[in-house]
Scaffold this motif. Sequence first.
Motif, PDB file in Angstrom:
ATOM      1  N   GLY A 217       0.652  -1.139  -0.215  1.00 64.02           N
ATOM      2  CA  GLY A 217      -0.005  -0.101   0.102  1.00 64.02           C
ATOM      3  C   GLY A 217       0.919   1.272  -0.045  1.00 64.02           C
ATOM      4  O   GLY A 217       1.527   1.465  -0.846  1.00 64.02           O
ATOM      5  N   ALA A 218       0.579   2.021   1.193  1.00 65.21           N
ATOM      6  CA  ALA A 218       1.176   3.377   1.188  1.00 65.21           C
ATOM      7  C   ALA A 218       2.725   3.038   1.327  1.00 65.21           C
ATOM      8  O   ALA A 218       3.608   3.983   0.827  1.00 65.21           O
ATOM      9  CB  ALA A 218       0.956   4.298   2.271  1.00 65.21           C
ATOM     10  N   TRP A 219       3.177   1.890   1.704  1.00 66.46           N
ATOM     11  CA  TRP A 219       4.697   1.556   1.826  1.00 66.46           C
ATOM     12  C   TRP A 219       5.162   0.803   0.604  1.00 66.46           C
ATOM     13  O   TRP A 219       6.258   0.364   0.679  1.00 66.46           O
ATOM     14  CB  TRP A 219       4.806   0.824   2.973  1.00 66.46           C
ATOM     15  CG  TRP A 219       4.435   1.433   4.261  1.00 66.46           C
ATOM     16  CD1 TRP A 219       5.383   1.941   5.179  1.00 66.46           C
ATOM     17  CD2 TRP A 219       3.217   1.517   4.867  1.00 66.46           C
ATOM     18  NE1 TRP A 219       4.715   2.532   6.333  1.00 66.46           N
ATOM     19  CE2 TRP A 219       3.498   2.530   6.205  1.00 66.46           C
ATOM     20  CE3 TRP A 219       1.814   1.383   4.573  1.00 66.46           C
ATOM     21  CZ2 TRP A 219       2.415   2.686   7.007  1.00 66.46           C
ATOM     22  CZ3 TRP A 219       0.820   1.729   5.324  1.00 66.46           C
ATOM     23  CH2 TRP A 219       1.090   2.267   6.570  1.00 66.46           C
ATOM     24  N   ALA A 220       4.579   0.771  -0.576  1.00 72.47           N
ATOM     25  CA  ALA A 220       5.038   0.346  -1.648  1.00 72.47           C
ATOM     26  C   ALA A 220       6.375   0.583  -2.396  1.00 72.47           C
ATOM     27  O   ALA A 220       7.009  -0.076  -3.006  1.00 72.47           O
ATOM     28  CB  ALA A 220       3.932   0.532  -3.026  1.00 72.47           C
ATOM     29  N   CYS A 221       6.848   1.807  -1.921  1.00 74.94           N
ATOM     30  CA  CYS A 221       8.019   2.318  -2.493  1.00 74.94           C
ATOM     31  C   CYS A 221       9.285   1.966  -1.553  1.00 74.94           C
ATOM     32  O   CYS A 221      10.503   2.357  -1.910  1.00 74.94           O
ATOM     33  CB  CYS A 221       8.117   4.179  -2.659  1.00 74.94           C
ATOM     34  SG  CYS A 221       6.659   4.637  -3.756  1.00 74.94           S
ATOM     35  N   GLY A 222       8.865   1.348  -0.544  1.00 77.48           N
ATOM     36  CA  GLY A 222       9.912   1.025   0.446  1.00 77.48           C
ATOM     37  C   GLY A 222      10.721  -0.312   0.591  1.00 77.48           C
ATOM     38  O   GLY A 222      11.244  -0.857   1.232  1.00 77.48           O
ATOM     39  N   ILE A 223      10.173  -1.451  -0.811  1.00 76.52           N
ATOM     40  CA  ILE A 223      10.904  -2.606  -0.558  1.00 76.52           C
ATOM     41  C   ILE A 223      12.323  -2.512  -1.231  1.00 76.52           C
ATOM     42  O   ILE A 223      12.138  -2.055  -2.539  1.00 76.52           O
ATOM     43  CB  ILE A 223      10.032  -3.341  -1.383  1.00 76.52           C
ATOM     44  CG1 ILE A 223       8.579  -3.498  -0.788  1.00 76.52           C
ATOM     45  CG2 ILE A 223      10.608  -4.832  -1.420  1.00 76.52           C
ATOM     46  CD1 ILE A 223       8.516  -4.253   0.693  1.00 76.52           C
ATOM     47  N   PRO A 224      13.527  -2.627  -0.593  1.00 77.87           N
ATOM     48  CA  PRO A 224      14.669  -2.429  -1.445  1.00 77.87           C
ATOM     49  C   PRO A 224      14.732  -3.688  -2.395  1.00 77.87           C
ATOM     50  O   PRO A 224      14.343  -4.744  -2.251  1.00 77.87           O
ATOM     51  CB  PRO A 224      15.681  -2.947  -0.393  1.00 77.87           C
ATOM     52  CG  PRO A 224      14.906  -2.678   1.091  1.00 77.87           C
ATOM     53  CD  PRO A 224      13.488  -3.035   0.626  1.00 77.87           C
ATOM     54  N   GLY A 225      15.373  -3.362  -3.581  1.00 77.77           N
ATOM     55  CA  GLY A 225      15.540  -4.316  -4.617  1.00 77.77           C
ATOM     56  C   GLY A 225      14.425  -4.263  -5.784  1.00 77.77           C
ATOM     57  O   GLY A 225      14.659  -4.830  -6.770  1.00 77.77           O
ATOM     58  N   GLN A 226      13.559  -3.682  -5.677  1.00 77.91           N
ATOM     59  CA  GLN A 226      12.386  -3.446  -6.854  1.00 77.91           C
ATOM     60  C   GLN A 226      12.625  -2.253  -7.647  1.00 77.91           C
ATOM     61  O   GLN A 226      13.501  -1.330  -7.429  1.00 77.91           O
ATOM     62  CB  GLN A 226      11.051  -3.420  -5.980  1.00 77.91           C
ATOM     63  CG  GLN A 226      10.553  -1.906  -5.558  1.00 77.91           C
ATOM     64  CD  GLN A 226       9.372  -1.975  -5.019  1.00 77.91           C
ATOM     65  OE1 GLN A 226       8.421  -2.748  -5.324  1.00 77.91           O
ATOM     66  NE2 GLN A 226       8.721  -1.086  -4.542  1.00 77.91           N
ATOM     67  N   GLY A 227      11.983  -2.338  -8.834  1.00 80.45           N
ATOM     68  CA  GLY A 227      12.163  -1.402  -9.657  1.00 80.45           C
ATOM     69  C   GLY A 227      11.410   0.005  -9.121  1.00 80.45           C
ATOM     70  O   GLY A 227      11.239   0.149  -8.263  1.00 80.45           O
ATOM     71  N   SER A 228      11.347   1.066  -9.987  1.00 77.66           N
ATOM     72  CA  SER A 228      10.568   2.188  -9.704  1.00 77.66           C
ATOM     73  C   SER A 228       9.206   2.169  -9.764  1.00 77.66           C
ATOM     74  O   SER A 228       8.644   2.065 -10.737  1.00 77.66           O
ATOM     75  CB  SER A 228      11.083   3.092 -10.577  1.00 77.66           C
ATOM     76  OG  SER A 228      12.567   3.517 -10.670  1.00 77.66           O
ATOM     77  N   PRO A 229       8.522   2.145  -8.592  1.00 78.93           N
ATOM     78  CA  PRO A 229       7.198   2.165  -8.774  1.00 78.93           C
ATOM     79  C   PRO A 229       6.561   3.623  -8.942  1.00 78.93           C
ATOM     80  O   PRO A 229       7.237   4.555  -9.011  1.00 78.93           O
ATOM     81  CB  PRO A 229       6.638   1.731  -7.148  1.00 78.93           C
ATOM     82  CG  PRO A 229       8.061   2.596  -6.489  1.00 78.93           C
ATOM     83  CD  PRO A 229       9.132   2.201  -7.249  1.00 78.93           C
ATOM     84  N   PRO A 230       5.169   3.543  -9.246  1.00 80.42           N
ATOM     85  CA  PRO A 230       4.389   4.785  -9.573  1.00 80.42           C
ATOM     86  C   PRO A 230       4.490   5.715  -8.335  1.00 80.42           C
ATOM     87  O   PRO A 230       4.764   5.377  -7.188  1.00 80.42           O
ATOM     88  CB  PRO A 230       3.064   4.664  -9.834  1.00 80.42           C
ATOM     89  CG  PRO A 230       3.243   2.966 -10.335  1.00 80.42           C
ATOM     90  CD  PRO A 230       4.001   2.456  -9.681  1.00 80.42           C
ATOM     91  N   ARG A 231       4.623   7.030  -8.538  1.00 77.62           N
ATOM     92  CA  ARG A 231       4.536   7.981  -7.532  1.00 77.62           C
ATOM     93  C   ARG A 231       3.243   7.691  -6.799  1.00 77.62           C
ATOM     94  O   ARG A 231       1.992   7.986  -7.226  1.00 77.62           O
ATOM     95  CB  ARG A 231       4.877   9.591  -8.032  1.00 77.62           C
ATOM     96  CG  ARG A 231       5.136  10.466  -6.897  1.00 77.62           C
ATOM     97  CD  ARG A 231       5.514  11.741  -7.539  1.00 77.62           C
ATOM     98  NE  ARG A 231       5.529  12.573  -6.585  1.00 77.62           N
ATOM     99  CZ  ARG A 231       6.035  14.019  -6.794  1.00 77.62           C
ATOM    100  NH1 ARG A 231       6.528  14.119  -8.055  1.00 77.62           N
ATOM    101  NH2 ARG A 231       6.060  14.865  -5.797  1.00 77.62           N
TER     102      ARG A 231
END
Length: 524
Positions: A217-231
């Motif tokens: 959810g709101a933490w979707a950008c916080g996983i190390p090692g994934q590509g660039s998620p939408p803003r």
Amino acid sequence: MKNDDLDVLVIGGGITGAGILLEAARRGLKAMLVEQRDFAWGTSSRSSKLVHGGLRYLAEGRLRLTRESVREREALLRDAPGLVELQGFAFADYGNSRRKRRSFLAGLALYDLMAGQRRIWPQRHWLDADAFLMLAPNIRREGLAGGIRYLDAKTDDARLVLRVLDEARSHGAQARNYVAVESLQRSSGRVTGALLRDARSGEGSAITARVVVNATGAWACGIPGQGSPPRLRPLRGSHLVLPAWRLPLAQAVSLMHPADGRPVFAFPWEGVTLVGTTDVDHAEGLAAEAKVTRREFDYLMAALRAQFPQLGLLDADVLATYAGVRPVLDSGTRGAPSKETREHLVWDEPGLVAVTGGKLTTFRAIALDALGHVARQLPDWRADLAPRPVFPHRSIPCGPRGVPVAFLERLAGRYGRHAQHVVDAARPGELETIAGTLTPWAELRWAARSEDVWRLDDLLLRRTRLGLQLRAGGRELLPRIRAICQPELGWSDARWEAEQAAYLTLWQSHYGLPGAEPHEHSHD
């Protein structure tokens, strides 16, 4: 944690992750979910508790989202009785134009049509002022022309998450709280699993999976090692909880805030009255728990005082506050927060599917969309992704003579296949409800025994909601709660006392009344 050649590893223990775990497991995939804190710790225990189509989305022309939402609402009402229930809404009209009134009624007619059914009694109905005051006798009378009544639904959001997770487990899935993802693992550019860390033991382990699903959810950008998620644009929604006797409501009351015209609501929930919500940018970061600011508190109290002037509501009447962060997609316009879309978005890369956005009501539709992306990465897996009942029919448990049927239906909705076990585990007097709530003492015993409680706030803020329903977070009842739960949890005296101190500190700082904030003194 069993690394038995997982098909799917789901990261995130909110309603979206729980829904994906269930839909994957019931279709034969070997699936496991991990959550770095407690199940439903984030947005999914801090929502407005409404299962609704969203009249606002209809007014904004978002017909697809509204249609999907009302259909999912109907499915939950059908499949989760005792957990999801109808809620009447009363919307007062203070002399608005007849054109606006006709437009509102026409919108409600379309709202009903999208749901695909009509109820025995009307979902929409215009009432004159006298008749409307019978529904909402404490509202402001000056200038009241009448009002509109319609139906939506409500739930206990944290219990809904736990019920979905348990249903997934009944299909062979695993679900673990307090297990964090330290990093994603890759091979030849493809995500192949994750390195996990168990907060209880401190131990790390590498888990392989054919597909990893990021449902944080709101933490979707916080996983190390994934590509660039939408803003994302994290938005905070804050709420107040008042005693039912202090703000008595038979219907939910919707109103427009006198300062800015935003919709605000108050409705009866679990023995108390819930008031919400704000919609502001959350700039404080996502590492710490969200909490209500003084400005938001004053904003909601101003709405209540304007709508219910004769009640003379005071700040001290508020039992508790809470705030959650919504995972809203950022349009880039930086317009009003409430104008941002509540649509969900799924994106993927080799070995990874990620999903964010959306709303509580549509979790099943979101899960099936995400599984469609998973299917494209599992060419040997064939499954029908047509919607299935959220929960199977469960019989109402048998209770001692004199226990009301409605009480047992509520337990069936909240605990599903375990409802009879909750009743059977109760000691004498534990089927009595705790004053000011709809919660029996027996729920505390069952949660401590069987529901992955590791912290006292797990028990009092999510397994039960006593920390929101009782003054001072239930401080006065902690001795009896201790007598019931400490033996079930196997905690030493020192552990209990440490947990109790930590819980009361957390409650005071994040769920009590906010103090004055110097930088906000210049704002009304």
